[in-house]
Motif scaffolding. Structure first.
Motif, PDB file in Angstrom:
ATOM      1  N   SER A  16     -11.911  98.535  32.320  1.00  0.00           N
ATOM      2  CA  SER A  16     -11.326  97.235  31.936  1.00  0.00           C
ATOM      3  C   SER A  16     -12.331  96.400  31.146  1.00  0.00           C
ATOM      4  N   ARG A  17     -13.613  96.521  31.478  1.00  0.00           N
ATOM      5  CA  ARG A  17     -14.635  95.792  30.712  1.00  0.00           C
ATOM      6  C   ARG A  17     -14.678  96.272  29.266  1.00  0.00           C
ATOM      7  N   ARG A  18     -14.565  97.592  29.089  1.00  0.00           N
ATOM      8  CA  ARG A  18     -14.587  98.128  27.719  1.00  0.00           C
ATOM      9  C   ARG A  18     -13.382  97.621  26.935  1.00  0.00           C
ATOM     10  N   SER A  91      -8.432  93.252  34.727  1.00  0.00           N
ATOM     11  CA  SER A  91      -8.136  93.345  36.161  1.00  0.00           C
ATOM     12  C   SER A  91      -8.013  94.802  36.602  1.00  0.00           C
ATOM     13  N   PRO A  92      -9.037  95.341  37.272  1.00  0.00           N
ATOM     14  CA  PRO A  92      -8.897  96.685  37.835  1.00  0.00           C
ATOM     15  C   PRO A  92      -7.987  96.641  39.059  1.00  0.00           C
ATOM     16  N   MET A  93      -7.203  97.685  39.246  1.00  0.00           N
ATOM     17  CA  MET A  93      -6.419  97.752  40.489  1.00  0.00           C
ATOM     18  C   MET A  93      -7.305  98.289  41.608  1.00  0.00           C
ATOM     19  N   TYR A  94      -7.411  97.522  42.675  1.00  0.00           N
ATOM     20  CA  TYR A  94      -8.111  97.983  43.875  1.00  0.00           C
ATOM     21  C   TYR A  94      -7.115  97.921  45.031  1.00  0.00           C
ATOM     22  N   ASN A  95      -6.921  99.041  45.672  1.00  0.00           N
ATOM     23  CA  ASN A  95      -6.058  99.085  46.851  1.00  0.00           C
ATOM     24  C   ASN A  95      -4.711  98.407  46.594  1.00  0.00           C
ATOM     25  N   TYR A  96      -4.116  98.815  45.484  1.00  0.00           N
ATOM     26  CA  TYR A  96      -2.779  98.381  45.052  1.00  0.00           C
ATOM     27  C   TYR A  96      -2.714  96.919  44.594  1.00  0.00           C
ATOM     28  N   SER A  97      -3.858  96.260  44.536  1.00  0.00           N
ATOM     29  CA  SER A  97      -3.825  94.840  44.193  1.00  0.00           C
ATOM     30  C   SER A  97      -4.996  94.500  43.271  1.00  0.00           C
ATOM     31  N   THR A 136      -4.817  95.527  32.752  1.00  0.00           N
ATOM     32  CA  THR A 136      -5.077  96.144  34.060  1.00  0.00           C
ATOM     33  C   THR A 136      -5.513  97.596  33.856  1.00  0.00           C
ATOM     34  N   THR A 137      -6.368  98.069  34.736  1.00  0.00           N
ATOM     35  CA  THR A 137      -6.747  99.486  34.742  1.00  0.00           C
ATOM     36  C   THR A 137      -6.451 100.047  36.116  1.00  0.00           C
ATOM     37  N   ARG A 138      -5.941 101.261  36.126  1.00  0.00           N
ATOM     38  CA  ARG A 138      -5.480 101.873  37.375  1.00  0.00           C
ATOM     39  C   ARG A 138      -5.803 103.367  37.366  1.00  0.00           C
ATOM     40  N   GLY A 139      -6.069 103.884  38.551  1.00  0.00           N
ATOM     41  CA  GLY A 139      -6.297 105.326  38.647  1.00  0.00           C
ATOM     42  C   GLY A 139      -4.997 106.087  38.551  1.00  0.00           C
ATOM     43  N   GLY A 140      -3.926 105.520  39.093  1.00  0.00           N
ATOM     44  CA  GLY A 140      -2.622 106.191  39.156  1.00  0.00           C
ATOM     45  C   GLY A 140      -1.621 105.578  38.196  1.00  0.00           C
ATOM     46  N   VAL A 141      -0.339 105.742  38.546  1.00  0.00           N
ATOM     47  CA  VAL A 141       0.774 105.328  37.685  1.00  0.00           C
ATOM     48  C   VAL A 141       1.745 104.489  38.508  1.00  0.00           C
ATOM     49  N   ARG A 177      -3.569 106.023  34.745  1.00  0.00           N
ATOM     50  CA  ARG A 177      -4.074 107.409  34.810  1.00  0.00           C
ATOM     51  C   ARG A 177      -5.582 107.499  34.551  1.00  0.00           C
ATOM     52  N   GLN A 178      -6.311 106.438  34.898  1.00  0.00           N
ATOM     53  CA  GLN A 178      -7.748 106.450  34.613  1.00  0.00           C
ATOM     54  C   GLN A 178      -8.544 107.309  35.596  1.00  0.00           C
ATOM     55  N   MET A 179      -7.857 107.901  36.592  1.00  0.00           N
ATOM     56  CA  MET A 179      -8.516 108.873  37.465  1.00  0.00           C
ATOM     57  C   MET A 179      -7.800 110.214  37.375  1.00  0.00           C
ATOM     58  N   LYS A 180      -7.131 110.410  36.241  1.00  0.00           N
ATOM     59  CA  LYS A 180      -6.395 111.659  36.028  1.00  0.00           C
ATOM     60  C   LYS A 180      -6.866 112.280  34.715  1.00  0.00           C
TER      61      LYS A 180
HETATM   62  C1  LIG Z   1     -12.268 100.149  45.630  1.00  0.00           C
HETATM   63  C2  LIG Z   1     -11.305 100.811  44.683  1.00  0.00           C
HETATM   64  C3  LIG Z   1      -9.965 100.849  44.996  1.00  0.00           C
HETATM   65  C4  LIG Z   1      -9.058 101.433  44.122  1.00  0.00           C
HETATM   66  N1  LIG Z   1      -7.742 101.422  44.433  1.00  0.00           N
HETATM   67  C5  LIG Z   1      -6.840 101.961  43.569  1.00  0.00           C
HETATM   68  C6  LIG Z   1      -5.447 101.905  43.842  1.00  0.00           C
HETATM   69  O1  LIG Z   1      -4.999 101.378  44.855  1.00  0.00           O
HETATM   70  N2  LIG Z   1      -4.611 102.461  42.950  1.00  0.00           N
HETATM   71  C7  LIG Z   1      -5.033 103.042  41.787  1.00  0.00           C
HETATM   72  O2  LIG Z   1      -4.219 103.505  40.994  1.00  0.00           O
HETATM   73  N3  LIG Z   1      -6.360 103.094  41.495  1.00  0.00           N
HETATM   74  C8  LIG Z   1      -7.267 102.564  42.349  1.00  0.00           C
HETATM   75  N4  LIG Z   1      -8.592 102.610  42.068  1.00  0.00           N
HETATM   76  C9  LIG Z   1      -9.010 103.183  40.783  1.00  0.00           C
HETATM   77  C10 LIG Z   1      -9.261 102.082  39.752  1.00  0.00           C
HETATM   78  O3  LIG Z   1      -8.121 101.287  39.553  1.00  0.00           O
HETATM   79  C11 LIG Z   1      -9.692 102.700  38.422  1.00  0.00           C
HETATM   80  O4  LIG Z   1     -10.926 103.373  38.631  1.00  0.00           O
HETATM   81  C12 LIG Z   1      -9.850 101.657  37.342  1.00  0.00           C
HETATM   82  O5  LIG Z   1     -10.379 102.267  36.193  1.00  0.00           O
HETATM   83  C13 LIG Z   1     -10.767 100.524  37.815  1.00  0.00           C
HETATM   84  O6  LIG Z   1     -11.022  99.613  36.759  1.00  0.00           O
HETATM   85  P1  LIG Z   1     -12.512  99.506  36.173  1.00  0.00           P
HETATM   86  O7  LIG Z   1     -12.788 100.849  35.535  1.00  0.00           O
HETATM   87  O8  LIG Z   1     -12.466  98.403  35.191  1.00  0.00           O
HETATM   88  O9  LIG Z   1     -13.445  99.248  37.307  1.00  0.00           O
HETATM   89  C14 LIG Z   1      -9.520 102.029  42.916  1.00  0.00           C
HETATM   90  C15 LIG Z   1     -10.880 101.987  42.629  1.00  0.00           C
HETATM   91  C16 LIG Z   1     -11.766 101.386  43.484  1.00  0.00           C
HETATM   92  C17 LIG Z   1     -13.229 101.339  43.115  1.00  0.00           C
END
Ligand SMILES: Cc1cc2nc3c(=O)[nH]c(=O)nc-3n(C[C@H](O)[C@H](O)[C@H](O)COP(=O)(O)O)c2cc1C
Length: 199
Positions: A16-18, A91-97, A136-141, A177-180
């Protein structure tokens, strides 16, 4: 023209910073003389709201020096927000929020008499005429057709609280999909969208 740039990821290698940086770079090219205020919430010490927050509902003329000191961080963050024409939030998604630093910031800027008021018993947002963009950035979808759509507590919450303070011109760009394995594809798509949105 003033832009408030907010990052709220705690990760050094943050996506998200990038992406917010990309937005700012393009925006600056398109707004010669524009002014960017940068607020990195990972390095800003924001104390949690306590019982002393009741001071925000008091007549400002009656505040004691201790109450003024308590509210100084809120005053500073709120002033940055009020001064901006455009707000860009990473805004990174952490724990669905949202991340804890972003929640701490919101708790300081949702401020009676400054960012919202009460009219005939109903809250009214005071930040009209500003444009807000949330990346927003998220690992999933979590799109509307995905099986995990109901787990998105990030956009609905941000939409609700930012609308509460009057930010109705609100655009969300979800970078998923940032963790896919597809992470790079979605990142590249986001960069192209940002290049258009930052005009
Ligand atoms: C503590 C933590 C909790 C996370 N929880 C979720 C989540 O609930 N759902 C999801 O899709 N990704 C989750 N992720 C993955 C991040 O959303 C993903 O790595 C995203 O790129 C984070 O943004 P950032 O790269 O700017 O830090 C989580 C990552 C961290 C570090």
């Amino acid at each position: 023209m003033k832009l408030l740039h907010i990052d709220s990821s705690v990760r050094a290698n943050s996506i998200s910073r990038r992406l917010t940086a990309q937005f700012i770079e393009v925006w600056k090219r398109n707004h010669a003389g524009g002014d960017v205020i940068y607020r990195d919430l990972a390095t800003t010490v924001i104390p949690p709201v306590t019982d002393d927050w009741a001071a925000t509902f008091a007549d400002p003329a009656t505040l004691t020096p201790v109450q003024k000191a308590y509210l100084s961080i809120s005053d500073e963050l709120t002033a940055e927000l009020l001064a901006a024409d455009t707000i860009v939030i990473g805004s990174p998604m952490y724990n669905y929020s949202i991340s804890a630093p972003l929640k701490a910031w919101l708790d300081q800027i949702v401020r009676m008499g400054k960012t919202f008021g009460i009219s005939a018993g109903t809250p009214v947002g005071l930040l009209g005429d500003k444009r807000a963009m949330v990346i927003t950035t998220r690992g999933g979808v979590y799109g509307p057709d995905s099986p995990t759509a109901a787990l998105d507590f990030q956009e609905p919450y941000l939409r609700a609280i930012l609308s509460f303070i009057g930010l109705s011109d609100l655009t969300f760009l979800h970078v998923e999909r940032q963790m896919k394995p597809e992470a790079a594809i979605d990142f590249a798509t986001a960069v192209a969208q940002i290049n258009e949105l930052a005009k």
